[in-house]
Design a protein around this motif. Structure first.
Motif, PDB file in Angstrom:
ATOM      1  N   LYS A 505       0.852  -1.183   0.000  1.00  0.00           N
ATOM      2  CA  LYS A 505       0.000   0.000   0.000  1.00  0.00           C
ATOM      3  C   LYS A 505       0.887   1.232   0.000  1.00  0.00           C
ATOM      4  O   LYS A 505       1.683   1.432   0.911  1.00  0.00           O
ATOM      5  N   VAL A 506       0.739   2.043  -1.015  1.00  0.00           N
ATOM      6  CA  VAL A 506       1.599   3.208  -1.177  1.00  0.00           C
ATOM      7  C   VAL A 506       0.980   4.394  -0.450  1.00  0.00           C
ATOM      8  O   VAL A 506      -0.177   4.744  -0.695  1.00  0.00           O
ATOM      9  N   PRO A 507       1.713   5.016   0.462  1.00  0.00           N
ATOM     10  CA  PRO A 507       1.174   6.203   1.139  1.00  0.00           C
ATOM     11  C   PRO A 507       0.961   7.344   0.153  1.00  0.00           C
ATOM     12  O   PRO A 507       1.655   7.464  -0.858  1.00  0.00           O
ATOM     13  N   GLY A 508       0.010   8.223   0.475  1.00  0.00           N
ATOM     14  CA  GLY A 508      -0.327   9.304  -0.430  1.00  0.00           C
ATOM     15  C   GLY A 508       0.799  10.295  -0.631  1.00  0.00           C
ATOM     16  O   GLY A 508       0.864  10.977  -1.655  1.00  0.00           O
ATOM     17  N   PHE A 509       1.703  10.383   0.333  1.00  0.00           N
ATOM     18  CA  PHE A 509       2.786  11.363   0.234  1.00  0.00           C
ATOM     19  C   PHE A 509       4.024  10.784  -0.447  1.00  0.00           C
ATOM     20  O   PHE A 509       5.097  11.391  -0.387  1.00  0.00           O
ATOM     21  N   PHE A 510       3.889   9.626  -1.106  1.00  0.00           N
ATOM     22  CA  PHE A 510       5.053   8.973  -1.698  1.00  0.00           C
ATOM     23  C   PHE A 510       5.725   9.872  -2.738  1.00  0.00           C
ATOM     24  O   PHE A 510       6.944  10.031  -2.758  1.00  0.00           O
ATOM     25  N   THR A 511       4.932  10.475  -3.606  1.00  0.00           N
ATOM     26  CA  THR A 511       5.486  11.359  -4.637  1.00  0.00           C
ATOM     27  C   THR A 511       6.169  12.567  -4.007  1.00  0.00           C
ATOM     28  O   THR A 511       7.265  12.962  -4.428  1.00  0.00           O
ATOM     29  N   ILE A 512       5.537  13.125  -2.987  1.00  0.00           N
ATOM     30  CA  ILE A 512       6.139  14.269  -2.292  1.00  0.00           C
ATOM     31  C   ILE A 512       7.463  13.864  -1.662  1.00  0.00           C
ATOM     32  O   ILE A 512       8.453  14.616  -1.694  1.00  0.00           O
ATOM     33  N   ALA A 513       7.517  12.636  -1.108  1.00  0.00           N
ATOM     34  CA  ALA A 513       8.749  12.140  -0.486  1.00  0.00           C
ATOM     35  C   ALA A 513       9.853  11.987  -1.534  1.00  0.00           C
ATOM     36  O   ALA A 513      11.024  12.305  -1.268  1.00  0.00           O
ATOM     37  N   VAL A 514       9.490  11.499  -2.740  1.00  0.00           N
ATOM     38  CA  VAL A 514      10.476  11.345  -3.811  1.00  0.00           C
ATOM     39  C   VAL A 514      11.025  12.710  -4.233  1.00  0.00           C
ATOM     40  O   VAL A 514      12.242  12.890  -4.398  1.00  0.00           O
ATOM     41  N   ILE A 515      10.127  13.684  -4.391  1.00  0.00           N
ATOM     42  CA  ILE A 515      10.564  15.032  -4.786  1.00  0.00           C
ATOM     43  C   ILE A 515      11.453  15.641  -3.715  1.00  0.00           C
ATOM     44  O   ILE A 515      12.513  16.221  -4.017  1.00  0.00           O
ATOM     45  N   ALA A 516      11.042  15.506  -2.455  1.00  0.00           N
ATOM     46  CA  ALA A 516      11.822  16.071  -1.350  1.00  0.00           C
ATOM     47  C   ALA A 516      13.185  15.407  -1.250  1.00  0.00           C
ATOM     48  O   ALA A 516      14.210  16.080  -1.027  1.00  0.00           O
ATOM     49  N   ALA A 517      13.216  14.075  -1.413  1.00  0.00           N
ATOM     50  CA  ALA A 517      14.494  13.356  -1.338  1.00  0.00           C
ATOM     51  C   ALA A 517      15.434  13.788  -2.457  1.00  0.00           C
ATOM     52  O   ALA A 517      16.648  13.932  -2.234  1.00  0.00           O
ATOM     53  N   THR A 518      14.891  14.028  -3.644  1.00  0.00           N
ATOM     54  CA  THR A 518      15.724  14.459  -4.776  1.00  0.00           C
ATOM     55  C   THR A 518      16.315  15.840  -4.526  1.00  0.00           C
ATOM     56  O   THR A 518      17.524  16.051  -4.699  1.00  0.00           O
ATOM     57  N   LEU A 519      15.473  16.779  -4.095  1.00  0.00           N
ATOM     58  CA  LEU A 519      15.960  18.131  -3.823  1.00  0.00           C
ATOM     59  C   LEU A 519      16.985  18.137  -2.693  1.00  0.00           C
ATOM     60  O   LEU A 519      18.017  18.830  -2.766  1.00  0.00           O
ATOM     61  N   LEU A 520      16.697  17.370  -1.640  1.00  0.00           N
ATOM     62  CA  LEU A 520      17.620  17.305  -0.508  1.00  0.00           C
ATOM     63  C   LEU A 520      18.946  16.680  -0.914  1.00  0.00           C
ATOM     64  O   LEU A 520      20.022  17.128  -0.475  1.00  0.00           O
ATOM     65  N   TYR A 521      18.878  15.652  -1.761  1.00  0.00           N
ATOM     66  CA  TYR A 521      20.101  14.972  -2.205  1.00  0.00           C
ATOM     67  C   TYR A 521      20.955  15.921  -3.057  1.00  0.00           C
ATOM     68  O   TYR A 521      22.182  15.950  -2.933  1.00  0.00           O
ATOM     69  N   ILE A 522      20.309  16.702  -3.924  1.00  0.00           N
ATOM     70  CA  ILE A 522      21.060  17.658  -4.749  1.00  0.00           C
ATOM     71  C   ILE A 522      21.764  18.680  -3.868  1.00  0.00           C
ATOM     72  O   ILE A 522      22.958  18.971  -4.044  1.00  0.00           O
ATOM     73  N   LEU A 523      21.039  19.245  -2.889  1.00  0.00           N
ATOM     74  CA  LEU A 523      21.621  20.243  -1.989  1.00  0.00           C
ATOM     75  C   LEU A 523      22.768  19.648  -1.179  1.00  0.00           C
ATOM     76  O   LEU A 523      23.851  20.250  -1.065  1.00  0.00           O
ATOM     77  N   THR A 524      22.539  18.451  -0.630  1.00  0.00           N
ATOM     78  CA  THR A 524      23.579  17.776   0.163  1.00  0.00           C
ATOM     79  C   THR A 524      24.804  17.471  -0.694  1.00  0.00           C
ATOM     80  O   THR A 524      25.944  17.648  -0.258  1.00  0.00           O
ATOM     81  N   ALA A 525      24.561  17.006  -1.931  1.00  0.00           N
ATOM     82  CA  ALA A 525      25.670  16.666  -2.832  1.00  0.00           C
ATOM     83  C   ALA A 525      26.525  17.890  -3.130  1.00  0.00           C
ATOM     84  O   ALA A 525      27.763  17.827  -3.083  1.00  0.00           O
ATOM     85  N   LEU A 526      25.892  19.020  -3.406  1.00  0.00           N
ATOM     86  CA  LEU A 526      26.649  20.235  -3.715  1.00  0.00           C
ATOM     87  C   LEU A 526      27.509  20.671  -2.535  1.00  0.00           C
ATOM     88  O   LEU A 526      28.681  21.049  -2.697  1.00  0.00           O
ATOM     89  N   ILE A 527      26.944  20.603  -1.345  1.00  0.00           N
ATOM     90  CA  ILE A 527      27.691  21.017  -0.146  1.00  0.00           C
ATOM     91  C   ILE A 527      28.869  20.078   0.105  1.00  0.00           C
ATOM     92  O   ILE A 527      30.004  20.526   0.351  1.00  0.00           O
ATOM     93  N   LEU A 528      28.615  18.766   0.046  1.00  0.00           N
ATOM     94  CA  LEU A 528      29.666  17.794   0.346  1.00  0.00           C
ATOM     95  C   LEU A 528      30.728  17.750  -0.742  1.00  0.00           C
ATOM     96  O   LEU A 528      31.912  17.538  -0.447  1.00  0.00           O
ATOM     97  N   VAL A 529      30.321  17.933  -1.995  1.00  0.00           N
ATOM     98  CA  VAL A 529      31.313  17.980  -3.068  1.00  0.00           C
ATOM     99  C   VAL A 529      32.243  19.170  -2.876  1.00  0.00           C
ATOM    100  O   VAL A 529      33.471  19.064  -2.996  1.00  0.00           O
ATOM    101  N   TYR A 530      31.674  20.308  -2.554  1.00  0.00           N
ATOM    102  CA  TYR A 530      32.483  21.515  -2.342  1.00  0.00           C
ATOM    103  C   TYR A 530      33.383  21.355  -1.123  1.00  0.00           C
ATOM    104  O   TYR A 530      34.511  21.847  -1.110  1.00  0.00           O
ATOM    105  N   ARG A 531      32.885  20.627  -0.112  1.00  0.00           N
ATOM    106  CA  ARG A 531      33.643  20.491   1.145  1.00  0.00           C
ATOM    107  C   ARG A 531      34.712  19.404   1.084  1.00  0.00           C
ATOM    108  O   ARG A 531      35.850  19.613   1.528  1.00  0.00           O
ATOM    109  N   PHE A 532      34.386  18.239   0.528  1.00  0.00           N
ATOM    110  CA  PHE A 532      35.290  17.090   0.642  1.00  0.00           C
ATOM    111  C   PHE A 532      35.957  16.656  -0.666  1.00  0.00           C
ATOM    112  O   PHE A 532      36.970  15.962  -0.631  1.00  0.00           O
ATOM    113  N   ALA A 533      35.386  17.008  -1.814  1.00  0.00           N
ATOM    114  CA  ALA A 533      35.951  16.535  -3.076  1.00  0.00           C
ATOM    115  C   ALA A 533      37.395  16.963  -3.310  1.00  0.00           C
ATOM    116  O   ALA A 533      38.192  16.170  -3.824  1.00  0.00           O
TER     117      ALA A 533
END
Length: 540
Positions: A505-533
């Motif tokens: 059973k898929v929760p109704g907020f599944f799509t919102i969770a996917v969008i939020a996870a994508t945006l958060l991952y992009i932001l986190t990736a940019l910060i960590l790449v700049y910091r540790f790469a």
């Protein structure tokens, strides 16, 4: 015989020393904890002993968990999906059926402690001058007796939970161990008579593995179970197996020419027999390019005169490697087309299927998380960039500058995302066409959320692979993957994607969770790449 019993301890000491040093090295790389660990731990005997014990325990736990995970994917998960169609009394029979074909047949032909190459064997026999016979016999006993222990909890307890008999579970593992000893003896006999190393005959192995897989799973599709359990636990079969085991062990003990076996399996001038190196070469084989692949038009850089700096560099790279990167996308588009055509035909041939599919589109989303994970070409692009570009440029300091790294990361992320979005768009169009042709009822809002989720997943996995590449840079000049964090994070993401398949059973907020996870991952990736790469994105 005492020497044979001391060799496993020596091997464990060597392996533990390697694992300990690697463990210390990568723990010291952690952002906060690493700085608290002094370099003197490498030479401090007391600290080193403690670390060695910890690493040995972790290695043992890893082996127990590894056996359980493989059994879970190969046996427990299929049984979970078909358990509703099976009676409780047939579950143990189904388990034995799968276990026999997958582990007695398919697994056994891939394993040989005597014949397989390896660095430890090379170090012990060729460099440290161990007697070949003592090492090989010790390796066989250690491998298969330890596997009995590692398999025990993941076989014994689930078999009991299915309603099986404890004595049969133990006997099943004893028979598996006996099969492995028989296989070792037969491979040694084959080498003595023909000089053939069976572990190198991959084609022959797959001629056994593929029928074993078919024999394991096909009967369930045909709604039947072969009487493997009654045969396996019958007294005549048990006597034949253990007689064969005794004969194999006797033959291996009396065999005298183990030096020839070691020389053939581990050549000092041909370490290509190292399975790790073979795998690493295979991993990069599909991203190599030849001069013949470049036409004069491709080599011309005039079309990119409007670009400057790293946009110009990456434009030339992607243009010259277009065929290499676009080929997998074309394959996926072909597969999507075939699935669309087959599904449409099936919907008309079996009208009842449309009624089953006539539900909210959001219910399909969890399955497509796993699909999008496999369709992403991010990993392939990263390997291509390392092998054909970065392995050379990373030797220059300017290429590892913080601002340069971030610019390169953004340019590449846009290109990889664009390529992955092609597959995501094709899936969305194919599904829309299927819905319109078959007349499945749907809400525009559901389909819009579905499309947004698919496209976000394309972006997510584009970020994922490029982010790990820049922050961890796992590849070495020998084309190996040395960074354990790379494997751990990839495994966690894979398990999360696989876990989505279990959502009923898929929760109704599944799509919102996917969008939020994508945006958060992009932001986190940019910060960590700049910091540790800048510290980690280098040649290793």
């Amino acid at each position: 015989m005492k020497k044979v019993m001391r060799i496993p301890l020596t091997i464990y000491r060597i392996q533990t020393a390697v694992y300990t040093n690697l463990g210390i090295y990568y723990i010291k790389k952690l952002p906060l904890i690493g700085k608290q660990i002094p370099d003197r731990i490498y030479g401090d005997s007391d600290l080193k002993l403690t670390a060695s014990v910890i690493m040995l325990l972790l290695n043992i736990i890893r082996k127990f968990l590894g056996k359980f995970m493989i059994l879970g994917l190969m046996i427990f998960l299929p049984l979970f999906f078909i358990s509703e169609k099976l009676e409780s009394t047939t579950l143990p029979e189904a388990f034995v059926h799968l276990f026999f074909f997958l582990y007695f047949i398919g697994g056994t032909v891939q394993i040989s402690a005597l014949m397989e190459p390896g660095k430890i064997k090379y170090i012990c026999v060729r460099l440290m001058r161990f007697r070949a016979r003592d090492y090989e016999i010790s390796a066989v006993l250690t491998r298969h007796l330890s596997n009995f222990i590692y398999y025990f909890p993941s076989v014994f307890f689930p078999y009991l939970m299915m309603g099986g008999n404890g004595r049969k579970a133990v006997l099943l593992l004893l028979l598996l161990t006996a099969f492995r000893f028989i296989s070792e003896g037969l491979q040694l006999l084959l080498f003595q008579k023909t000089g053939i190393l069976f572990p190198k005959k991959f084609a022959v192995q797959w001629l056994v593995i593929i029928p074993a897989l078919a024999a394991a799973y096909l009967p369930f599709y045909l709604k039947t179970i072969w009487p493997i359990e009654s045969i396996l636990f019958s007294l005549p079969f048990i006597l034949i197996v253990f007689t064969g085991t005794f004969a194999s062990i006797r033959y291996m003990i009396r065999f005298r020419d183990y030096k020839k076996v070691v020389i053939a399996s581990v050549k000092s001038d041909d370490m290509m027999l190292d399975m790790n190196k073979i795998k690493s070469e295979a991993m990069f084989s599909n991203v190599r390019v030849k001069e013949s692949d470049f036409s004069e038009a491709v080599l011309s850089s005039g079309k990119f005169e409007d670009k400057k700096g790293y946009e110009y560099l990456n434009a030339i790279f992607f243009e010259r490697h277009k065929k290499l990167l676009v080929t997998p996308i074309i394959r996926w588009l072909f597969i999507i087309g075939v699935v669309f055509a087959a599904s449409t035909a099936a919907a008309f041939l079996f009208p009842g299927m449309v009624g089953v599919l006539d539900q909210s589109l959001s219910g399909l989303l969890p399955s497509f998380v796993f699909v999008m994970y496999f369709t992403s070409i991010g990993d392939r692009v990263c390997r291509a960039m390392f092998y054909n570009c970065d392995i050379s440029l990373l030797r220059y300091g300017f290429y590892r500058d913080r601002d340069v790294i971030l610019k390169n990361f953004m340019v590449r992320l846009k290109k990889i995302t664009g390529l992955n979005l092609i597959t995501g768009a094709a899936i969305s169009i194919g599904l829309l066409a299927f819905i319109l042709i078959t007349g499945i009822s749907f809400h525009i809002s559901d389909f819009a959320l579905f499309v947004v989720s698919i496209l976000c997943l394309s972006v997510f996995f584009s970020v994922h692979h490029l982010f790990l590449y820049y922050v961890l840079q796992p590849y070495t000049t020998e084309l190996n993957i040395k960074n354990p964090y790379f494997r751990v994070i990839n495994t966690i993401v894979y398990l999360l994607c696989f876990g989505c398949l279990q959502l009923r059973k898929v929760p109704g907020f599944f799509t919102i969770a996917v969008i939020a996870a994508t945006l958060l991952y992009i932001l986190t990736a940019l910060i960590l790449v700049y910091r540790f790469a800048p510290a980690n994105f280098r040649v290793k």
